[in-house]
Design a protein around this motif. Structure first.
Motif, mmCIF file in Angstrom:
data_model
loop_
_atom_site.group_PDB
_atom_site.id
_atom_site.type_symbol
_atom_site.label_atom_id
_atom_site.label_comp_id
_atom_site.label_asym_id
_atom_site.label_seq_id
_atom_site.Cartn_x
_atom_site.Cartn_y
_atom_site.Cartn_z
ATOM 1 N N HIS A 235 -110.170 87.261 42.793
ATOM 2 C CA HIS A 235 -109.640 85.983 42.324
ATOM 3 C C HIS A 235 -108.216 86.152 41.828
ATOM 4 C CE1 HIS A 235 -113.698 84.057 42.243
ATOM 5 N NE2 HIS A 235 -114.072 85.325 42.108
ATOM 6 N N HIS A 236 -107.335 85.273 42.280
ATOM 7 C CA HIS A 236 -105.939 85.288 41.857
ATOM 8 C C HIS A 236 -105.523 83.886 41.427
ATOM 9 C CE1 HIS A 236 -104.681 89.353 43.242
ATOM 10 N NE2 HIS A 236 -105.731 89.199 44.025
ATOM 11 N N VAL A 237 -104.763 83.820 40.368
ATOM 12 C CA VAL A 237 -104.129 82.577 39.937
ATOM 13 C C VAL A 237 -102.627 82.758 40.127
ATOM 14 C CG1 VAL A 237 -103.652 81.013 38.024
ATOM 15 C CG2 VAL A 237 -105.940 82.013 38.281
ATOM 16 N N LEU A 238 -102.031 81.894 40.926
ATOM 17 C CA LEU A 238 -100.591 81.969 41.179
ATOM 18 C C LEU A 238 -99.906 80.888 40.348
ATOM 19 C CD1 LEU A 238 -100.501 82.541 45.051
ATOM 20 C CD2 LEU A 238 -100.773 84.199 43.176
ATOM 21 N N HIS A 239 -99.133 81.341 39.371
ATOM 22 C CA HIS A 239 -98.411 80.441 38.471
ATOM 23 C C HIS A 239 -97.081 80.093 39.149
ATOM 24 C CE1 HIS A 239 -97.293 79.602 33.988
ATOM 25 N NE2 HIS A 239 -96.896 78.635 34.806
ATOM 26 N N VAL A 357 -107.621 81.980 45.753
ATOM 27 C CA VAL A 357 -106.328 81.759 45.114
ATOM 28 C C VAL A 357 -106.321 80.364 44.488
ATOM 29 C CG1 VAL A 357 -103.856 81.403 45.512
ATOM 30 C CG2 VAL A 357 -105.039 83.321 46.612
ATOM 31 N N THR A 358 -105.902 80.290 43.242
ATOM 32 C CA THR A 358 -105.721 79.001 42.572
ATOM 33 C C THR A 358 -104.244 78.812 42.267
ATOM 34 O OG1 THR A 358 -107.902 79.174 41.532
ATOM 35 C CG2 THR A 358 -106.357 77.587 40.579
ATOM 36 N N LEU A 359 -103.675 77.702 42.721
ATOM 37 C CA LEU A 359 -102.287 77.384 42.397
ATOM 38 C C LEU A 359 -102.251 76.661 41.051
ATOM 39 C CD1 LEU A 359 -100.881 76.185 45.853
ATOM 40 C CD2 LEU A 359 -101.035 78.504 44.919
ATOM 41 N N MET A 360 -101.374 77.121 40.148
ATOM 42 C CA MET A 360 -101.329 76.592 38.782
ATOM 43 C C MET A 360 -99.883 76.351 38.362
ATOM 44 S SD MET A 360 -102.652 78.545 35.310
ATOM 45 C CE MET A 360 -101.348 79.817 35.414
ATOM 46 N N THR A 361 -99.603 75.147 37.897
ATOM 47 C CA THR A 361 -98.286 74.843 37.354
ATOM 48 C C THR A 361 -98.320 75.015 35.839
ATOM 49 O OG1 THR A 361 -98.841 72.507 37.136
ATOM 50 C CG2 THR A 361 -97.821 73.207 39.211
ATOM 51 N N ASP A 362 -97.162 74.890 35.203
ATOM 52 C CA ASP A 362 -97.084 75.107 33.756
ATOM 53 C C ASP A 362 -98.058 74.219 32.990
ATOM 54 O OD1 ASP A 362 -95.113 76.977 34.124
ATOM 55 O OD2 ASP A 362 -93.442 75.617 33.681
ATOM 56 N N GLN A 364 -100.805 73.026 33.864
ATOM 57 C CA GLN A 364 -102.217 73.270 34.175
ATOM 58 C C GLN A 364 -102.753 74.563 33.553
ATOM 59 O OE1 GLN A 364 -101.753 73.171 38.436
ATOM 60 N NE2 GLN A 364 -102.661 71.120 38.587
ATOM 61 N N VAL A 365 -101.920 75.292 32.838
ATOM 62 C CA VAL A 365 -102.337 76.600 32.304
ATOM 63 C C VAL A 365 -103.597 76.498 31.442
ATOM 64 C CG1 VAL A 365 -101.669 78.504 30.786
ATOM 65 C CG2 VAL A 365 -100.057 77.647 32.500
ATOM 66 N N PRO A 366 -103.656 75.625 30.437
ATOM 67 C CA PRO A 366 -104.885 75.565 29.621
ATOM 68 C C PRO A 366 -106.120 75.204 30.440
ATOM 69 C CG PRO A 366 -103.077 74.383 28.555
ATOM 70 C CD PRO A 366 -102.629 74.677 29.946
ATOM 71 N N GLU A 367 -105.954 74.269 31.369
ATOM 72 C CA GLU A 367 -107.068 73.819 32.208
ATOM 73 C C GLU A 367 -107.626 74.961 33.050
ATOM 74 O OE1 GLU A 367 -107.555 70.917 36.140
ATOM 75 O OE2 GLU A 367 -105.744 70.836 34.914
ATOM 76 N N VAL A 368 -106.745 75.731 33.683
ATOM 77 C CA VAL A 368 -107.191 76.808 34.566
ATOM 78 C C VAL A 368 -107.797 77.957 33.768
ATOM 79 C CG1 VAL A 368 -106.423 78.532 36.254
ATOM 80 C CG2 VAL A 368 -105.594 76.177 36.410
ATOM 81 N N ARG A 369 -107.237 78.261 32.613
ATOM 82 C CA ARG A 369 -107.815 79.315 31.774
ATOM 83 C C ARG A 369 -109.236 78.969 31.368
ATOM 84 N NH1 ARG A 369 -102.708 80.708 27.753
ATOM 85 N NH2 ARG A 369 -101.566 82.066 29.222
#
Length: 461
Positions: A235-239, A357-362, A364-369
């Motif tokens: 699993h990867h999160v791409l900020h 892979v999850t794409l995450m913008t600034d 969305q950080v709390p939501e994805v965590r």
């Protein structure tokens, strides 16, 4: 009703299907398709199911539940050899989506043929007349979505009083979609003494209602296989910056291999597919606004390699199984952790490796965590820009981009119709299908924003 204690699952590595009681005619068909050893969920549930017990089986998506119940149903029907009767199936398998019903039938059909048994599917979005004719001709195993089957029952085309075995597949998904009242109404028409098998990824409150009402002293098998997708995938999160989202997505999807990209809304899937095709990615879409013919063609294009990328809403998280999906991309992070796991389960199936892979913008950080924490997974988070070397590690291979005009689309289904078990009879125009509506010029973030309004429960997936 009482529920038996969960049983310990023995290792399936030394077992064969013949050891579990599967007849030779079926083991030969399995061997011809490369299926020679049972997965844990199959090894756990088959002895009890073949003995006629009610079974409650829990296994993660991709764990092999379809063969677990298919082999049990067909073996028991062949043993009783009751003749087929018009409009009265001998076994009923309920599934939440058309795609899943179709895939269950595709697994069962060659096995059934080896035993001289007949299967058929019933679901909405296609003409009812051929289904009525098939029911009148007599069928051993009916694989159905609840809504259309209820229509046939109400109209007198189908009767469930001869059902010997009932299977509920993806029971938790049917509960999530609001199908439980219809499911209960259908189950109440089946004989009380019939065998019932319920398979689910989770055993939530809605599923528990079905268990207590319709299963008699069920044996519970809860199998989290060591071959499960969660164990086999990374699993990867791409900020990423919001304006870089689309460019990053193009880099991932232009690589060879099959990729499934998830969006939250039908409009997001349609717009994103159009933009990817225009950029040169071979992509097709799957969502509830497509007529059934278009959905079937697009799945076929993805399956046979004509298109390497499938852009889908959550309708595909449970409803499809395509071999060799190497990458799942959450272009829009899902709203809750169960959806994350079910979406991610399109890759790393049956022990194969896969990448999520999850794409995450600034913003969305709390939501994805919170999402990854509740899903119980550990993801590697990396801040990057287009062209970063990590993108080629996640999706290796030579990038291929062939810009092309978007092909004509099949006429979309009406928004108010259910995306999963609709009753539209409209067909579609040929070809893997994308939208023909003009897409306004906008950034990737705006095209498939995670802030888009969530889809309606019944009609928005």
């Amino acid at each position: 009703m009482a529920v038996s204690r969960p049983r310990q699952t023995t290792s399936s590595h030394s077992l064969t299907f013949a050891d579990l009681g599967v007849p030779d005619a079926l083991t030969r068909v399995l061997a011809a398709t490369g299926v020679e050893r049972p997965f844990p969920i199959q090894a756990a549930t088959l002895p009890d199911a073949l003995a006629g017990r009610d079974v409650l089986g829990r296994g993660r998506t991709g764990s092999g539940k379809t063969y677990a119940f298919a082999l049990a149903v067909l073996t028991r029907l062949a043993a009783t050899a009751t003749p087929r009767r018009a409009g009265r199936p001998r076994a009923l398998i309920l599934a939440p989506t058309r795609e899943l019903a179709t895939q269950i039938d595709s697994v069962m059909a060659p096995l059934a043929q080896a035993l001289s048994l007949r299967t058929m599917t019933v679901f909405g979005g296609v003409a009812a007349r051929p289904q009525i004719a098939g029911l009148r001709a007599g069928v051993d195993v009916l694989v159905a979505c609840p809504g259309r089957l209820a229509d046939h029952v109400d109209a007198g085309h189908a009767h469930l009083d001869a059902v010997e075995i009932t299977v509920l597949d993806e029971a938790d998904h049917m509960a999530d979609l609001g199908f439980l009242p219809t499911v209960r109404r259908l189950l109440e028409r089946t004989p009380r003494g019939g065998q019932r098998l319920l398979f689910s990824a989770t055993l939530d409150a809605g599923v528990d209602v079905l268990v207590r009402r319709f299963l008699t002293d069920p044996v519970v098998h809860s199998v989290d296989s060591t071959l499960s997708p969660v164990a086999a995938m990374t699993h990867h999160v791409l900020h990423v910056h919001a304006d870089d989202r689309f460019a990053v997505l193009v880099e991932l999807t232009a690589a060879p291999g099959r990729t499934v990209v998830f969006t939250r809304t039908k409009r997001g899937a349609k717009t994103l597919t159009r933009r990817l095709v225009t950029a040169g990615v071979t992509a097709v879409e799957l969502h509830g606004n497509l007529a059934q013919g278009a959905r079937t063609r697009n799945l076929q294009a993805f399956s046979d390699g004509t298109a390497h990328t499938l852009v889908a809403t959550d309708i595909a998280a449970r409803g499809i199984h395509i071999d060799d999906v190497t990458l799942v991309v959450h272009a829009d992070p899902p709203e809750e952790h169960k959806a994350y796991l079910h979406r991610s389960g399109r890759t790393a199936r049956a022990g194969a490796a896969g990448t999520v892979v999850t794409l995450m913008t600034d913003r969305q950080v709390p939501e994805v965590r919170e999402l990854t924490r509740k899903a119980g997974i550990t993801a590697t988070t990396t801040r990057l820009r287009p062209g970063d070397a990590l993108l080629r590690e996640l999706a290796p291979g030579e990038r291929t981009l062939v810009p092309q005009p978007v092909p004509p689309a099949a006429r979309p289904r009406h928004e108010a119709q259910t995306a999963h078990d609709g009753r539209s009879r409209r067909g579609g125009k040929p070809a893997p299908t994308t939208s023909t509506r003009s897409a306004p010029t906008r950034s990737g973030a705006a095209a498939f924003s995670a802030r888009a309004r969530p889809a309606a429960r019944r009609g928005g997936r």
